[in-house]
Design a protein around this motif. Structure first.
Motif, PDB file in Angstrom:
ATOM      1  N   ALA A   1      45.081  -0.282 -17.362  1.00  0.00           N
ATOM      2  CA  ALA A   1      45.457  -1.313 -17.742  1.00  0.00           C
ATOM      3  C   ALA A   1      46.748  -0.914 -18.594  1.00  0.00           C
ATOM      4  N   LEU A   2      47.642  -1.462 -18.723  1.00  0.00           N
ATOM      5  CA  LEU A   2      48.945  -1.087 -19.899  1.00  0.00           C
ATOM      6  C   LEU A   2      49.301  -2.363 -20.478  1.00  0.00           C
ATOM      7  N   ARG A   3      50.220  -2.019 -22.092  1.00  0.00           N
ATOM      8  CA  ARG A   3      50.556  -2.680 -22.539  1.00  0.00           C
ATOM      9  C   ARG A   3      52.040  -2.593 -22.389  1.00  0.00           C
ATOM     10  N   ILE A   4      52.783  -3.516 -22.218  1.00  0.00           N
ATOM     11  CA  ILE A   4      54.434  -3.183 -22.341  1.00  0.00           C
ATOM     12  C   ILE A   4      54.607  -4.091 -23.158  1.00  0.00           C
ATOM     13  N   ASP A   5      55.487  -3.076 -24.248  1.00  0.00           N
ATOM     14  CA  ASP A   5      55.855  -4.400 -25.564  1.00  0.00           C
ATOM     15  C   ASP A   5      57.036  -3.835 -26.361  1.00  0.00           C
ATOM     16  N   ALA A   6      57.505  -4.307 -26.194  1.00  0.00           N
ATOM     17  CA  ALA A   6      58.790  -3.933 -27.515  1.00  0.00           C
ATOM     18  C   ALA A   6      59.528  -5.226 -27.968  1.00  0.00           C
TER      19      ALA A   6
ATOM     20  N   TYR B   1      69.573  -6.896 -21.320  1.00  0.00           N
ATOM     21  CA  TYR B   1      68.693  -6.628 -21.673  1.00  0.00           C
ATOM     22  C   TYR B   1      67.057  -7.257 -21.593  1.00  0.00           C
ATOM     23  N   LEU B   2      66.056  -7.889 -22.444  1.00  0.00           N
ATOM     24  CA  LEU B   2      64.838  -8.511 -22.531  1.00  0.00           C
ATOM     25  C   LEU B   2      64.242  -8.358 -23.649  1.00  0.00           C
ATOM     26  N   ALA B   3      64.381  -9.981 -24.470  1.00  0.00           N
ATOM     27  CA  ALA B   3      64.252 -10.075 -25.585  1.00  0.00           C
ATOM     28  C   ALA B   3      62.571 -10.339 -26.054  1.00  0.00           C
ATOM     29  N   ASP B   4      62.252  -9.797 -26.312  1.00  0.00           N
ATOM     30  CA  ASP B   4      60.908 -10.397 -26.833  1.00  0.00           C
ATOM     31  C   ASP B   4      60.129 -10.478 -25.625  1.00  0.00           C
ATOM     32  N   ALA B   5      59.366 -10.156 -24.953  1.00  0.00           N
ATOM     33  CA  ALA B   5      59.404  -9.795 -23.714  1.00  0.00           C
ATOM     34  C   ALA B   5      57.788  -9.393 -24.172  1.00  0.00           C
TER      35      ALA B   5
ATOM     36  N   ALA C   1      56.525  -0.942 -28.550  1.00  0.00           N
ATOM     37  CA  ALA C   1      56.307  -2.282 -30.465  1.00  0.00           C
ATOM     38  C   ALA C   1      54.670  -1.145 -30.261  1.00  0.00           C
ATOM     39  N   SER C   2      53.877  -0.899 -29.391  1.00  0.00           N
ATOM     40  CA  SER C   2      52.642  -0.805 -29.947  1.00  0.00           C
ATOM     41  C   SER C   2      52.128   0.182 -28.923  1.00  0.00           C
ATOM     42  N   PRO C   3      50.974   0.419 -29.114  1.00  0.00           N
ATOM     43  CA  PRO C   3      50.858   1.159 -28.154  1.00  0.00           C
ATOM     44  C   PRO C   3      50.476   0.822 -26.487  1.00  0.00           C
TER      45      PRO C   3
END
Length: 245
Positions: A7-12, A100-104, A141-143
């Motif tokens: 499981a991965l967190r995809i955050d940017a 692009y996608l913002a805040d996803a 934006a995060s690990p």
């Protein structure tokens, strides 16, 4: 042989998951693509662009995406000056549109043999090459996998659960409660959109042309895969007692 799920967190702040990008038009899907995630893992492992055998191994993993926060599609208008001409004539100016996608925010789950999943988890923690989400400027934006004390919120890493169970039960990654998600018109339940690899025989299967075969600069090739778009209910247990940090 045993199997597990990563499981991965995809955050940017910005992400781009192109599927039909050509020349002056660069699109983005509404969630991470198979080619984008395989490219991310290949970078973490230090896999060469033309290593088709290794790329095929990564692409064979079953993938599921849960949309914990829907992004907003934004557009950039680019102007590139002094672009060389192939016929040797005077340089030209090229105009292009890039989306692009913002805040996803996404939970991406990959299921396969335990030894490969464990190898990928270690590579993501200590990547060989830089990780980015579609474009080199779009960095996490995060690990992707949380450290001790935060793993349940920032991406659990390796879990011994089936892929669908991870999507249905993993703690919600959101840290705000004015989030963008869907509500069922029937019972008012809060829903999170999912996109999951399924066999072509699935009655709800949809085609996505984003299964990578080669990332070589002069030989980029892809084929289609089949997915099912659905939803999971956002439960109180998934929200947890405290907001994620």
């Amino acid at each position: 042989m045993s199997e597990a799920t990563l499981a991965l967190r995809i955050d940017a702040p910005m992400q781009s998951w192109g599927v039909r990008s050509r020349f002056t038009g660069r699109d983005t899907a509404a969630e991470p693509t198979k080619s984008g995630v395989v490219g991310l893992l290949a970078s973490a492992c230090g896999v060469a662009r033309d290593d088709t055998a290794r790329i095929a191994e990564l692409a064979a993993l079953r993938m599921g995406v849960r949309v914990d926060r829907e992004g907003l599609v934004e557009r950039d208008f680019h102007t590139a000056s002094n672009v060389p001409q192939s016929d040797g004539t005077s340089p030209r100016t090229v105009l292009s549109e890039r989306y692009y996608l913002a805040d996803a925010l996404f939970l991406v789950a990959l299921h396969g043999k335990t030894d490969l999943i464990a190898e990928l988890a270690e590579a993501v923690r200590r990547p060989r090459w830089p990780l980015f989400f579609g474009r080199k400027a779009f960095v996490p934006a995060s690990p992707l996998i949380g450290t001790d004390g935060h793993s349940t919120r920032r991406g659990t890493g390796v879990v011994e659960q089936p892929l669908l169970e991870v999507l249905e039960t993993h703690p919600w990654l959101e840290n705000r409660f004015e989030q963008r998600h869907q509500v069922s018109p029937a019972d008012g339940a809060e829903l999170l959109r999912t996109v999951v690899d399924v066999p072509a025989s699935d009655p709800e299967a949809e085609l996505r042309h984003d299964h990578p075969l080669s990332f070589a600069n002069d030989d980029r090739r892809f084929e289609s895969r089949t997915v099912r778009v659905g939803h999971v209910v956002l439960t109180e247990a998934m929200k947890g007692a405290e907001a994620c940090s």
